[in-house]
Design a protein around this motif. Structure first.
Motif, PDB file in Angstrom:
ATOM      1  N   PRO A  72       0.848  -1.199   0.000  1.00 32.05           N
ATOM      2  CA  PRO A  72       0.000   0.000   0.000  1.00 32.05           C
ATOM      3  C   PRO A  72       0.879   1.242   0.000  1.00 32.05           C
ATOM      4  CG  PRO A  72       0.017  -1.029   2.165  1.00 32.05           C
ATOM      5  CD  PRO A  72       0.749  -1.959   1.263  1.00 32.05           C
ATOM      6  N   LEU A  73       0.712   2.109  -0.977  1.00 34.94           N
ATOM      7  CA  LEU A  73       1.621   3.252  -1.137  1.00 34.94           C
ATOM      8  C   LEU A  73       0.843   4.482  -1.578  1.00 34.94           C
ATOM      9  CD1 LEU A  73       5.174   3.174  -2.607  1.00 34.94           C
ATOM     10  CD2 LEU A  73       3.562   4.871  -3.472  1.00 34.94           C
ATOM     11  N   ILE A  74       1.163   5.607  -0.973  1.00 36.19           N
ATOM     12  CA  ILE A  74       0.580   6.896  -1.343  1.00 36.19           C
ATOM     13  C   ILE A  74       1.696   7.775  -1.884  1.00 36.19           C
ATOM     14  CG2 ILE A  74      -0.635   8.958  -0.531  1.00 36.19           C
ATOM     15  CD1 ILE A  74      -1.799   7.227   1.726  1.00 36.19           C
ATOM     16  N   ASP A  82       3.629  13.135  -4.776  1.00 36.14           N
ATOM     17  CA  ASP A  82       3.724  13.882  -6.031  1.00 36.14           C
ATOM     18  C   ASP A  82       2.404  13.833  -6.796  1.00 36.14           C
ATOM     19  OD1 ASP A  82       6.241  14.904  -5.819  1.00 36.14           O
ATOM     20  OD2 ASP A  82       7.233  13.286  -6.917  1.00 36.14           O
ATOM     21  N   VAL A  83       1.758  12.670  -6.775  1.00 41.92           N
ATOM     22  CA  VAL A  83       0.452  12.534  -7.435  1.00 41.92           C
ATOM     23  C   VAL A  83      -0.568  13.440  -6.758  1.00 41.92           C
ATOM     24  CG1 VAL A  83      -1.468  10.959  -7.910  1.00 41.92           C
ATOM     25  CG2 VAL A  83       0.889  10.192  -8.252  1.00 41.92           C
ATOM     26  N   GLU A  84      -0.562  13.427  -5.415  1.00 40.26           N
ATOM     27  CA  GLU A  84      -1.488  14.290  -4.674  1.00 40.26           C
ATOM     28  C   GLU A  84      -1.186  15.759  -4.944  1.00 40.26           C
ATOM     29  OE1 GLU A  84      -3.934  12.766  -3.268  1.00 40.26           O
ATOM     30  OE2 GLU A  84      -2.986  10.825  -3.627  1.00 40.26           O
ATOM     31  N   ALA A  85       0.107  16.088  -5.079  1.00 39.62           N
ATOM     32  CA  ALA A  85       0.511  17.476  -5.320  1.00 39.62           C
ATOM     33  C   ALA A  85      -0.011  17.970  -6.664  1.00 39.62           C
ATOM     34  CB  ALA A  85       2.030  17.592  -5.277  1.00 39.62           C
ATOM     35  N   ALA A 100      -5.313  15.451   1.660  1.00 40.34           N
ATOM     36  CA  ALA A 100      -5.581  14.378   0.698  1.00 40.34           C
ATOM     37  C   ALA A 100      -4.951  13.069   1.157  1.00 40.34           C
ATOM     38  CB  ALA A 100      -5.036  14.775  -0.677  1.00 40.34           C
ATOM     39  N   ILE A 101      -3.740  13.158   1.714  1.00 34.51           N
ATOM     40  CA  ILE A 101      -3.054  11.958   2.211  1.00 34.51           C
ATOM     41  C   ILE A 101      -3.808  11.352   3.387  1.00 34.51           C
ATOM     42  CG2 ILE A 101      -0.972  11.192   3.449  1.00 34.51           C
ATOM     43  CD1 ILE A 101       0.644  13.063   1.630  1.00 34.51           C
ATOM     44  N   MET A 102      -4.324  12.195   4.282  1.00 35.35           N
ATOM     45  CA  MET A 102      -5.042  11.695   5.459  1.00 35.35           C
ATOM     46  C   MET A 102      -6.270  10.887   5.052  1.00 35.35           C
ATOM     47  SD  MET A 102      -3.351  12.336   8.117  1.00 35.35           S
ATOM     48  CE  MET A 102      -4.601  11.870   9.315  1.00 35.35           C
ATOM     49  N   TRP A 103      -6.992  11.346   4.023  1.00 34.85           N
ATOM     50  CA  TRP A 103      -8.164  10.611   3.570  1.00 34.85           C
ATOM     51  C   TRP A 103      -7.772   9.242   3.015  1.00 34.85           C
ATOM     52  CZ3 TRP A 103     -12.884  11.213   4.975  1.00 34.85           C
ATOM     53  CH2 TRP A 103     -13.375  12.477   5.314  1.00 34.85           C
ATOM     54  N   LEU A 148      -5.072   7.550   3.867  1.00 34.35           N
ATOM     55  CA  LEU A 148      -4.624   6.740   5.004  1.00 34.35           C
ATOM     56  C   LEU A 148      -5.818   6.113   5.711  1.00 34.35           C
ATOM     57  CD1 LEU A 148      -1.800   8.917   6.615  1.00 34.35           C
ATOM     58  CD2 LEU A 148      -1.536   6.701   5.489  1.00 34.35           C
ATOM     59  N   LEU A 149      -6.874   6.885   5.869  1.00 33.81           N
ATOM     60  CA  LEU A 149      -8.084   6.374   6.510  1.00 33.81           C
ATOM     61  C   LEU A 149      -8.650   5.196   5.720  1.00 33.81           C
ATOM     62  CD1 LEU A 149     -10.220   6.625   8.723  1.00 33.81           C
ATOM     63  CD2 LEU A 149     -11.419   8.288   7.277  1.00 33.81           C
ATOM     64  N   THR A 150      -8.624   5.313   4.405  1.00 32.55           N
ATOM     65  CA  THR A 150      -9.119   4.231   3.546  1.00 32.55           C
ATOM     66  C   THR A 150      -8.298   2.955   3.743  1.00 32.55           C
ATOM     67  OG1 THR A 150      -9.858   5.818   1.881  1.00 32.55           O
ATOM     68  CG2 THR A 150      -9.578   3.538   1.160  1.00 32.55           C
ATOM     69  N   PHE A 151      -6.974   3.097   3.777  1.00 36.85           N
ATOM     70  CA  PHE A 151      -6.103   1.937   3.976  1.00 36.85           C
ATOM     71  C   PHE A 151      -6.308   1.323   5.361  1.00 36.85           C
ATOM     72  CE2 PHE A 151      -3.212   3.689   0.541  1.00 36.85           C
ATOM     73  CZ  PHE A 151      -3.387   2.612  -0.317  1.00 36.85           C
ATOM     74  N   PHE A 152      -6.555   2.179   6.359  1.00 33.26           N
ATOM     75  CA  PHE A 152      -6.775   1.681   7.718  1.00 33.26           C
ATOM     76  C   PHE A 152      -8.048   0.840   7.775  1.00 33.26           C
ATOM     77  CE2 PHE A 152      -8.596   2.117  11.994  1.00 33.26           C
ATOM     78  CZ  PHE A 152      -7.556   1.602  12.749  1.00 33.26           C
ATOM     79  N   VAL A 153      -9.109   1.343   7.151  1.00 28.64           N
ATOM     80  CA  VAL A 153     -10.381   0.617   7.132  1.00 28.64           C
ATOM     81  C   VAL A 153     -10.218  -0.727   6.418  1.00 28.64           C
ATOM     82  CG1 VAL A 153     -12.736   0.650   6.225  1.00 28.64           C
ATOM     83  CG2 VAL A 153     -11.790   2.695   7.311  1.00 28.64           C
ATOM     84  N   LYS A 154      -9.366  -0.764   5.415  1.00 26.57           N
ATOM     85  CA  LYS A 154      -9.122  -2.013   4.682  1.00 26.57           C
ATOM     86  C   LYS A 154      -8.309  -3.024   5.494  1.00 26.57           C
ATOM     87  CE  LYS A 154      -9.290  -0.144  -0.038  1.00 26.57           C
ATOM     88  NZ  LYS A 154      -8.481   0.138  -1.264  1.00 26.57           N
ATOM     89  N   GLY A 155      -7.738  -2.579   6.622  1.00 22.70           N
ATOM     90  CA  GLY A 155      -6.991  -3.479   7.485  1.00 22.70           C
ATOM     91  C   GLY A 155      -5.519  -3.618   7.151  1.00 22.70           C
TER      92      GLY A 155
END
Length: 231
Positions: free
Chosen positions: A27-29, A32-35, A94-97, A99-106
């Motif tokens: 899992p990687l964020i 640069d893409v978010e920027a 944008a990163i925090m959102w 991260l939340l998605t990855f957390f929910v996915k376990g």
């Protein structure tokens, strides 16, 4: 879930390393893409940049002229700081959102590809581990001039705008030396991948959250029972 910072210097090969981690299904964020996304026409950061820097830094289709803007901010520390003050808060949101998605996915960990992890400083304290991609300075200069069609002076200006690689390596949990072949780099990434895969660091946070959730549940039950006594 714990966070792993992936950083390095400009043109050291960090994007290559990130691609290898993706190939391993990590899992990687990518910051640069978010920027790029937060400065799309109409977005709040885009409007602030337009207001403070002017229409001359926009292309005919309204998107940022990144090449022109880059020449200015790498030659003017004040304007570079101003631009970062506009974009960094939006990127972090944008990163925090995600991260939340990855957390929910376990997910047990997430790699954050952050070119300016140490330069910005605000996210370093949240990283359980930090991976720094480095290479010889001559090779870095050669790669940068070829990639971005810059003169030696322009390339050196961009390299020196960042924290020296030696300083970043001192603060790293893992260092990937990207001087050789892609296979040599891949072998280094594989070693780190197995270390992350077998890590138990994520259980600390999960145990804390489980305890807090349990206490909250018990508290709600207690309040409900206490209320029914006097009903």
């Amino acid at each position: 879930m714990f966070l792993v910072g992936l950083t390095g210097g400009i043109a050291t090969g960090k994007s290559t390393v990130a691609t290898i981690f993706r190939d391993l299904r990590c899992p990687l964020i990518d910051a640069d893409v978010e920027a790029r996304e937060v400065v799309l026409p109409g977005k709040p950061a885009w409007r602030k940049i337009k207001q403070l820097f002017g229409d001359e830094f926009l292309l005919p289709d309204g998107t940022l002229d990144r090449e022109k803007l880059g020449r200015v901010i790498f030659s003017d520390p004040y304007k570079r700081k101003l631009l970062n003050s506009i974009t960094h808060p939006e990127i972090q949101k944008a990163i925090m959102w995600k991260l939340l998605t990855f957390f929910v996915k376990g997910c047990s960990y997430v790699i954050l590809d952050l070119p300016l992890l140490f330069e910005s400083g605000s996210l370093v304290k949240y990283m359980t581990r930090v991976i720094v991609v480095t290479c010889d300075e001559d090779l870095q200069l050669q790669r940068l001039t070829a990639r971005d069609r810059l003169t030696n002076d322009e390339a050196l200006q961009r390299i020196r705008a960042q924290l020296p690689l030696a300083e970043k390596c001192k603060q790293a949990s893992h260092v990937i030396i990207n001087n050789g072949t892609q296979e040599e780099t891949r072998n280094q990434v594989n070693t780190i991948y197995h270390s992350l895969y077998h890590s138990k660091s994520h259980w600390k946070l999960r145990i804390i959250l489980f305890g807090m959730t349990t206490l909250l549940f018990v508290g709600v039950i207690f309040i409900f029972q206490f209320a029914t006594i006097f009903y």
